[in-house]
Design a protein around this motif. Structure first.
Motif, PDB file in Angstrom:
ATOM      1  N   PRO A  13       0.789  -1.186   0.006  1.00 18.01           N
ATOM      2  CA  PRO A  13      -0.073   0.068   0.064  1.00 18.01           C
ATOM      3  C   PRO A  13       0.782   1.505  -0.139  1.00 18.01           C
ATOM      4  O   PRO A  13       0.320   2.428  -0.561  1.00 18.01           O
ATOM      5  N   GLU A  14       2.107   1.269   0.636  1.00 17.64           N
ATOM      6  CA  GLU A  14       2.950   2.584   0.469  1.00 17.64           C
ATOM      7  C   GLU A  14       3.211   2.817  -1.121  1.00 17.64           C
ATOM      8  O   GLU A  14       3.209   4.001  -1.240  1.00 17.64           O
ATOM      9  N   LEU A  15       3.209   2.112  -1.776  1.00 18.74           N
ATOM     10  CA  LEU A  15       3.568   2.318  -3.375  1.00 18.74           C
ATOM     11  C   LEU A  15       2.333   3.031  -3.894  1.00 18.74           C
ATOM     12  O   LEU A  15       2.230   4.197  -4.588  1.00 18.74           O
ATOM     13  N   ARG A  16       0.972   2.735  -3.451  1.00 21.34           N
ATOM     14  CA  ARG A  16      -0.176   3.525  -3.854  1.00 21.34           C
ATOM     15  C   ARG A  16      -0.198   4.753  -3.299  1.00 21.34           C
ATOM     16  O   ARG A  16      -0.773   5.655  -3.900  1.00 21.34           O
ATOM     17  N   GLN A  17      -0.081   4.990  -2.033  1.00 24.00           N
ATOM     18  CA  GLN A  17      -0.066   6.196  -1.295  1.00 24.00           C
ATOM     19  C   GLN A  17       1.018   7.130  -1.847  1.00 24.00           C
ATOM     20  O   GLN A  17       0.688   8.505  -2.134  1.00 24.00           O
ATOM     21  N   LEU A  48       8.890  13.882  -4.234  1.00 26.42           N
ATOM     22  CA  LEU A  48       8.517  13.760  -2.970  1.00 26.42           C
ATOM     23  C   LEU A  48       9.399  13.155  -1.885  1.00 26.42           C
ATOM     24  O   LEU A  48       9.855  12.023  -2.092  1.00 26.42           O
ATOM     25  N   ARG A  49       9.510  14.091  -0.710  1.00 29.42           N
ATOM     26  CA  ARG A  49      10.516  13.260   0.351  1.00 29.42           C
ATOM     27  C   ARG A  49       9.566  12.732   1.484  1.00 29.42           C
ATOM     28  O   ARG A  49       9.904  11.994   2.247  1.00 29.42           O
ATOM     29  N   VAL A  50       8.352  13.431   1.656  1.00 28.78           N
ATOM     30  CA  VAL A  50       7.536  13.016   2.699  1.00 28.78           C
ATOM     31  C   VAL A  50       5.954  12.681   1.878  1.00 28.78           C
ATOM     32  O   VAL A  50       5.570  13.540   1.411  1.00 28.78           O
ATOM     33  N   VAL A  51       5.470  11.735   2.640  1.00 29.66           N
ATOM     34  CA  VAL A  51       4.289  11.324   2.175  1.00 29.66           C
ATOM     35  C   VAL A  51       3.378  10.623   3.523  1.00 29.66           C
ATOM     36  O   VAL A  51       4.078  10.058   4.133  1.00 29.66           O
ATOM     37  N   ASP A  52       2.351  11.544   3.802  1.00 34.55           N
ATOM     38  CA  ASP A  52       1.709  10.812   5.226  1.00 34.55           C
ATOM     39  C   ASP A  52       1.504   9.160   5.099  1.00 34.55           C
ATOM     40  O   ASP A  52       1.114   8.629   4.274  1.00 34.55           O
ATOM     41  N   GLY A  53       2.048   8.757   6.220  1.00 31.99           N
ATOM     42  CA  GLY A  53       1.656   7.278   6.294  1.00 31.99           C
ATOM     43  C   GLY A  53       2.871   6.447   5.965  1.00 31.99           C
ATOM     44  O   GLY A  53       2.867   5.259   5.849  1.00 31.99           O
ATOM     45  N   VAL A  54       4.023   7.097   5.125  1.00 28.98           N
ATOM     46  CA  VAL A  54       4.920   6.374   4.391  1.00 28.98           C
ATOM     47  C   VAL A  54       6.428   6.741   5.226  1.00 28.98           C
ATOM     48  O   VAL A  54       6.471   8.150   5.132  1.00 28.98           O
ATOM     49  N   PRO A  55       6.929   5.985   5.989  1.00 30.22           N
ATOM     50  CA  PRO A  55       8.111   6.260   6.741  1.00 30.22           C
ATOM     51  C   PRO A  55       9.224   6.759   5.542  1.00 30.22           C
ATOM     52  O   PRO A  55       9.335   6.219   4.369  1.00 30.22           O
ATOM     53  N   GLU A  57      12.415   6.740   5.562  1.00 34.91           N
ATOM     54  CA  GLU A  57      13.445   5.666   4.967  1.00 34.91           C
ATOM     55  C   GLU A  57      13.163   4.704   4.007  1.00 34.91           C
ATOM     56  O   GLU A  57      14.020   4.121   3.330  1.00 34.91           O
ATOM     57  N   ASN A  58      11.648   4.536   3.623  1.00 36.53           N
ATOM     58  CA  ASN A  58      11.365   3.911   2.436  1.00 36.53           C
ATOM     59  C   ASN A  58      11.005   4.341   1.255  1.00 36.53           C
ATOM     60  O   ASN A  58      10.642   3.962   0.298  1.00 36.53           O
ATOM     61  N   MET A  59      11.185   5.870   1.294  1.00 36.48           N
ATOM     62  CA  MET A  59      10.928   6.721  -0.061  1.00 36.48           C
ATOM     63  C   MET A  59      11.886   6.497  -1.156  1.00 36.48           C
ATOM     64  O   MET A  59      11.247   6.237  -2.360  1.00 36.48           O
ATOM     65  N   THR A  60      12.877   6.242  -1.035  1.00 34.95           N
ATOM     66  CA  THR A  60      14.105   5.849  -2.065  1.00 34.95           C
ATOM     67  C   THR A  60      13.590   4.334  -2.775  1.00 34.95           C
ATOM     68  O   THR A  60      13.631   4.337  -4.053  1.00 34.95           O
ATOM     69  N   ARG A  61      13.423   3.636  -1.891  1.00 31.49           N
ATOM     70  CA  ARG A  61      12.942   2.129  -2.278  1.00 31.49           C
ATOM     71  C   ARG A  61      11.757   2.368  -3.067  1.00 31.49           C
ATOM     72  O   ARG A  61      11.597   1.652  -4.193  1.00 31.49           O
ATOM     73  N   ILE A  62      10.884   3.018  -2.513  1.00 26.71           N
ATOM     74  CA  ILE A  62       9.375   3.102  -3.421  1.00 26.71           C
ATOM     75  C   ILE A  62       9.647   3.775  -4.583  1.00 26.71           C
ATOM     76  O   ILE A  62       9.063   3.205  -5.531  1.00 26.71           O
ATOM     77  N   HIS A  63      10.353   4.690  -4.474  1.00 28.90           N
ATOM     78  CA  HIS A  63      10.498   5.424  -5.893  1.00 28.90           C
ATOM     79  C   HIS A  63      11.164   4.459  -7.057  1.00 28.90           C
ATOM     80  O   HIS A  63      10.735   4.674  -7.994  1.00 28.90           O
ATOM     81  N   GLY A  64      12.259   3.635  -6.361  1.00 28.61           N
ATOM     82  CA  GLY A  64      12.735   2.629  -7.415  1.00 28.61           C
ATOM     83  C   GLY A  64      11.649   1.765  -7.945  1.00 28.61           C
ATOM     84  O   GLY A  64      12.047   1.397  -9.069  1.00 28.61           O
ATOM     85  N   LYS A  65      10.828   1.199  -7.031  1.00 28.22           N
ATOM     86  CA  LYS A  65       9.891   0.254  -7.273  1.00 28.22           C
ATOM     87  C   LYS A  65       8.887   0.677  -8.586  1.00 28.22           C
ATOM     88  O   LYS A  65       8.638   0.132  -9.543  1.00 28.22           O
ATOM     89  N   LEU A  66       8.564   2.023  -7.903  1.00 27.24           N
ATOM     90  CA  LEU A  66       7.602   2.682  -8.992  1.00 27.24           C
ATOM     91  C   LEU A  66       8.133   3.110 -10.517  1.00 27.24           C
ATOM     92  O   LEU A  66       7.553   2.724 -11.572  1.00 27.24           O
ATOM     93  N   ILE A  67       9.493   3.235 -10.480  1.00 26.56           N
ATOM     94  CA  ILE A  67      10.345   3.498 -11.602  1.00 26.56           C
ATOM     95  C   ILE A  67      10.318   2.042 -12.250  1.00 26.56           C
ATOM     96  O   ILE A  67       9.918   1.992 -13.690  1.00 26.56           O
ATOM     97  N   ALA A  68      10.792   1.020 -11.773  1.00 27.19           N
ATOM     98  CA  ALA A  68      10.883  -0.290 -12.182  1.00 27.19           C
ATOM     99  C   ALA A  68       9.724  -0.843 -12.896  1.00 27.19           C
ATOM    100  O   ALA A  68      10.165  -1.582 -13.770  1.00 27.19           O
TER     101      ALA A  68
END
Length: 92
Positions: A13-17, A48-55, A57-68
């Motif tokens: 769900p963090e990806l969706r957020q 985006l560096r901050v998204v409510d409900g998303v730690p 420290e996970n933002m770099t990984r999430i961006h990478g997955k969304l791009i991939a």
């Protein structure tokens, strides 16, 4: 076209957020750098560096997955403009 597992966003769900955060309308502001202004006008926005409900420290990984997975596109604006992001048609 990439094959997107339909369960990906449900399982993570963090990806969706983060996708939803990028969907929010950004009003481009005038920039001295014309290349940066053009990209902002096309719907790109700063990372985006901050998204409510998303730690954070996970933002770099999430961006990478969304791009991939082809949900997010990245563009280098200019030497001073940094990296800009935009949802792909698949990410919308």
């Amino acid at each position: 076209m990439l094959d997107l597992d339909p369960n990906l966003l449900n399982a993570q769900p963090e990806l969706r957020q983060v996708l939803f955060a990028y969907r929010e309308t950004l009003q481009p502001t005038p920039q001295a750098d014309s290349e940066l202004s053009d990209l902002l006008a096309k719907g790109f926005r700063p990372r985006l560096r901050v998204v409510d409900g998303v730690p954070s420290e996970n933002m770099t990984r999430i961006h990478g997955k969304l791009i991939a997975h082809g949900l997010l596109q990245v563009e280098i604006a200019s030497r001073t403009g940094g990296m800009l992001y935009q949802l792909t048609s698949l990410g919308r």
